[in-house]
Write a protein that holds these residues in place. Structure first.
Motif, short mmCIF file in Angstrom:
data_model
loop_
_atom_site.label_atom_id
_atom_site.label_comp_id
_atom_site.label_asym_id
_atom_site.label_seq_id
_atom_site.Cartn_x
_atom_site.Cartn_y
_atom_site.Cartn_z
N SER A 1 7.12 2.26 14.43
CA SER A 1 5.97 1.35 14.53
C SER A 1 5.75 0.86 15.97
O SER A 1 6.70 0.65 16.72
N ALA A 2 4.49 0.69 16.33
CA ALA A 2 4.16 0.17 17.66
C ALA A 2 4.56 -1.29 17.79
O ALA A 2 4.65 -1.81 18.90
N TYR A 3 4.78 -1.95 16.67
CA TYR A 3 5.17 -3.36 16.69
C TYR A 3 6.61 -3.49 16.19
O TYR A 3 7.08 -2.65 15.43
N ALA A 4 7.28 -4.55 16.63
CA ALA A 4 8.67 -4.74 16.20
C ALA A 4 8.84 -6.11 15.54
O ALA A 4 8.14 -7.06 15.86
N GLY A 5 9.81 -6.18 14.62
CA GLY A 5 10.27 -7.44 14.04
C GLY A 5 9.19 -8.36 13.51
O GLY A 5 8.35 -7.96 12.70
N ALA A 6 9.21 -9.61 14.00
CA ALA A 6 8.30 -10.64 13.49
C ALA A 6 6.84 -10.25 13.72
O ALA A 6 5.98 -10.50 12.88
N GLN A 7 6.56 -9.63 14.86
CA GLN A 7 5.18 -9.23 15.15
C GLN A 7 4.73 -8.15 14.17
O GLN A 7 3.61 -8.18 13.65
N ASP A 8 5.63 -7.20 13.90
CA ASP A 8 5.32 -6.15 12.94
C ASP A 8 5.03 -6.75 11.56
O ASP A 8 4.11 -6.32 10.85
N ALA A 9 5.82 -7.77 11.20
CA ALA A 9 5.66 -8.42 9.89
C ALA A 9 4.27 -9.04 9.77
O ALA A 9 3.59 -8.89 8.74
N VAL A 10 3.82 -9.73 10.83
CA VAL A 10 2.52 -10.39 10.77
C VAL A 10 1.39 -9.36 10.70
O VAL A 10 0.44 -9.50 9.92
N VAL A 11 1.51 -8.27 11.48
CA VAL A 11 0.48 -7.23 11.43
C VAL A 11 0.46 -6.57 10.06
O VAL A 11 -0.60 -6.39 9.45
N GLN A 12 1.65 -6.24 9.53
CA GLN A 12 1.72 -5.56 8.23
C GLN A 12 1.09 -6.40 7.13
O GLN A 12 0.37 -5.89 6.28
N TRP A 13 1.34 -7.72 7.12
CA TRP A 13 0.80 -8.52 6.01
C TRP A 13 -0.65 -8.90 6.23
O TRP A 13 -1.37 -9.21 5.29
N TRP A 14 -1.10 -8.83 7.48
CA TRP A 14 -2.54 -8.90 7.73
C TRP A 14 -3.18 -7.70 7.06
O TRP A 14 -4.19 -7.81 6.37
N PRO B 1 -0.48 -14.29 6.13
CA PRO B 1 0.84 -14.90 6.38
C PRO B 1 1.45 -15.60 5.17
O PRO B 1 2.64 -15.93 5.20
N PHE C 1 15.38 -9.58 15.27
CA PHE C 1 14.65 -8.43 14.73
C PHE C 1 13.86 -7.67 15.79
O PHE C 1 13.04 -6.83 15.46
N ASP D 1 13.68 -3.98 15.52
CA ASP D 1 13.36 -3.46 14.18
C ASP D 1 11.96 -2.86 14.16
O ASP D 1 10.96 -3.59 14.14
#
Lengths: 479, 215
Positions: A191-204, A256, B95, B98
């Motif tokens: 993924s181009a995003y990691a960790g917390a940032q990836d989480a926010v993009v994914q649930w958007w 979120p 993370f 990750d």
């Protein structure tokens, strides 16, 4: 012949997409029933990796959303955009490409998931080659849809088309942003995003895939087929304008709420709560509009199985869009998050709302497209009660399971020690999981009955040729 | 001009409708995503957090391939019961390496963020081969094939580290050069267990002290 074909509505593609949609419904719900059984009898994967819960689960979700759901949306979208624009589909060959390319993506995608190609981003599990293919086919879908609207003979663009349009535009935006990744090999990317940032993009993405596909897209179905089946115009045009824009604006913020108490900034979570609660207003505005539209046609419920399905789907839509904002509130979410309550919520939407409205629409559409009566109204009525009872049993089982999980996990005794071991709570779920399995089987049986009923209705029939009616010059354009 | 007359312009113009939907739907995403994607503290590693080793990364990719994340979260919430059950709650800084995040949305089985070091390697091996041999009521699937496949079959590990380095993970040339050798002789089961045993170890007391001070 070619000239004549240009003047009739493209309905063969509608029939073909309905057929694909029904086939995917049976396969994907079947996969769901199988993994439900695995949670009761965990050894029925027989040590085969492709039968393993983790690999079958995304086949179930992707099959339902992208196989059954999107095929149904394409079918009903293509049908209604022609009727509301008074022109046949723009670029019919491109439309056929969209139809078959999409089925190929869902089929090969399912096989790739069984093979273990998996980004693990929920509802975006397919790996990067599929992501690119999806983007291309989706843009073609948009070209056909908006091209038809651009060629329309009637001045206003009807409400249902706004919702189908929002589905196409917003899903494209979400898909491209969330799928950004760097490939390693054909079957793997990071993924181009990691960790917390990836989480926010994914649930958007994840929340709005639900929002604009499973809610918005299917609202397009409501706005066209509900007035058609009820034989009444939509109750309030003004309300639909307000509800549409409020929906498009507000839904996007709510992602979120899938990440409460997770390691993301608190202001993002709070904003997610506020907008989720606000979302209740536009959601229920459409519910009111739908119910008021049928309010002078209740007597049709006695005879028309299609209307029965659609009215019931509105009830479940109301339930799910009330439950959702409630679960987005932190103090409720603290109990519901990570539990089967979420699974129950999703299914009150997916079974009660998405599947029911689609089934109702198919019962209305297929006889029209085939130019003959539905093969069996009695079977359709039996299907109605199977679908209703299956959905209710499913939701009740998952509410009971989810609420008890949530409370038992959090339970602490007077000395500040945990009251229950995780293993014991997990083991106590078996009766609920068994109930859920039965509920799924009942729902699947109804779906199979419908597949048979629709197959018999279409059997041996050629599609009816329909030409656009004359346009009142007061509303005409492009004439 | 009242609202409905204005709206008529939009609903009679395909281009305006498309633009309107795109504009109105983009607002929420921009307001939420842009600040989060540029917030430095969300990209700053906790004191003990480092990029995954070649073996750990392979284990993590197996964890993803088998989709363990649909039943196991990796996110301990800051709640008394969760901290008691699993350990210190999860911090964003743990993370940063990750890709993708594996926080999950469902706990059919327990959270695994702090699983590292809680059970022996042998326990994990036995549990993955036959969950009910060690947890009688478990409903977890068995993963017999992990023992039959070599860790190096999982994918081109050198390429994986190179790609991650391009995404900003600080791997040394030596780590990339030795990646293949690191996997030699290991099964997929070995790699997965190495990954499970390092889960949650990126936590540092320093972070805990900072969070404690804030309360």
């Amino acid at each position: 012949m070619q000239a004549a074909d240009n003047k009739i509505y493209q309905d063969k593609i509608v029939i073909r997409l309905i057929q694909f949609s029904v086939v995917w419904a049976v396969i994907a719900i079947g996969a769901g029933v199988y993994i439900a059984a695995e949670l009761v009898w965990p050894t029925i994967d027989f040590g085969q990796y492709w039968l393993s819960f983790g690999r079958l689960r995304p086949v179930h979700t992707n099959g339902v959303i992208f196989g059954f759901g999107v095929s149904a949306l394409m079918a009903t979208g293509f049908y209604s955009v022609q009727r509301t624009s008074h022109v046949p589909l723009f670029a019919p060959r491109l439309a056929w490409f969209v139809c078959y390319a999409w089925q190929l993506i869902v089929l090969l995608g399912a096989l790739s998931l069984l093979a273990g190609w998996n980004t693990t981003k929920e509802y975006a599990e397919l790996e990067w080659p599929f992501d690119i293919a999806i983007a291309i086919v989706w843009i073609c879908f948009g070209v056909v849809f908006f091209g038809t609207i651009a060629q329309r003979k009637i001045k206003p663009i009807y409400i249902s088309n706004w919702f189908y349009g929002a589905l196409i535009i917003v899903i494209a935006m979400l898909h491209v942003v969330n799928s950004l990744a760097l490939p390693v090999s054909i079957d793997k990317s990071y993924s181009a995003y990691a960790g917390a940032q990836d989480a926010v993009v994914q649930w958007w993405y994840g929340h709005n895939a639900v929002g604009f596909l499973l809610t918005g897209g299917f609202l397009g179905m409501v706005y066209y087929f509900l007035p058609k089946i009820a034989g009444r115009p939509i109750w309030s045009y003004r309300l639909s304008v307000v509800a549409f824009w409020a929906f498009v604006y507000a839904y996007i913020w709510a992602g979120p709420h899938h990440l409460h108490y997770n390691a993301i900034p608190e202001w993002v979570q709070s904003l997610g709560v506020i907008m989720s609660v606000i979302l209740l207003a536009p959601s229920w505005a459409t519910l009111v509009n739908g119910v008021m539209t049928v309010s002078t046609a209740w007597e049709k419920l006695r005879t028309d199985p299609a209307l029965k399905f659609i009215v019931l789907s509105l009830a479940f839509y109301g339930l799910a869009t009330f439950e959702g904002p409630m679960m987005a509130i932190r103090s409720v979410n603290v109990v519901s998050h990570f539990t089967d309550w979420t699974v129950g919520h999703v299914h009150s939407g997916a079974l009660g709302w998405n599947a029911m409205i689609t089934y109702g629409t198919f019962y209305f559409l297929v006889p029209r497209l085939a130019g003959r009566e539905l093969h069996s109204t009695r079977l359709a009525n039996i299907h109605f009660w199977l679908a209703f009872s299956g959905t209710m049993l499913y939701i009740i089982a998952m509410w009971a399971a989810g609420v008890s999980q949530g409370l038992l996990w959090l339970s602490i005794d007077g000395l500040g020690e945990l009251s229950f071991d995780f293993k014991d709570i997990m083991a106590s779920m078996t009766p609920y999981y068994l109930l859920r399995l039965i509920a799924g089987l009942v729902f699947l049986l109804g779906t199979v009955l419908m597949a048979y009923n629709l197959f018999m209705t279409l059997k041996g029939q050629r599609s009816v040729k329909v030409t656009p009616p004359a346009v009142d010059p007061a509303y005409g354009v492009n004439a | 001009m009242n609202g409905l007359t204005f709206h008529r312009k939009i609903e009679e113009n395909t281009g305006l409708l498309i633009f309107g939907i795109l504009f109105v739907s983009a607002i929420g995403g921009l307001v939420q995503l842009l600040p989060v994607l540029t917030q430095e503290s969300l990209e700053t590693a906790s004191a003990n957090t480092r990029p995954y080793s070649a073996v750990e990364l392979t284990g993590r990719d197996i964890y993803m391939r088998e989709n363990c994340v649909v039943c196991h979260s990796q996110q301990v919430r800051p709640l008394v019961a969760e901290v008691e059950r699993y350990g210190p709650y999860s911090r964003a800084g743990e993370f940063v390496y990750d890709r993708p995040f594996l926080w999950g949305s469902k706990r059919t089985g327990p959270d695994l963020h702090r699983i590292g070091g809680k059970y022996s390697d042998d326990w994990h091996r036995l549990h993955l081969l036959d969950p009910r041999a060690v947890v009688p009521n478990s409903i977890m699937p068995a993963y017999p094939w992990l023992d039959e496949r070599q860790a190096s079959d999982t994918g081109d590990i050198t390429n994986k580290l190179t790609v991650l380095r391009r995404l900003g993970h600080p791997y040394t040339d030596e780590q990339v050069a030795n990646a293949e050798a690191d996997l030699e002789g290991l099964t997929e089961m070995d790699a997965l267990i190495v990954y499970l045993q390092m889960l949650g170890t990126g936590f540092s007391e320093e972070d805990a002290a900072m969070a404690g001070g804030a309360h």
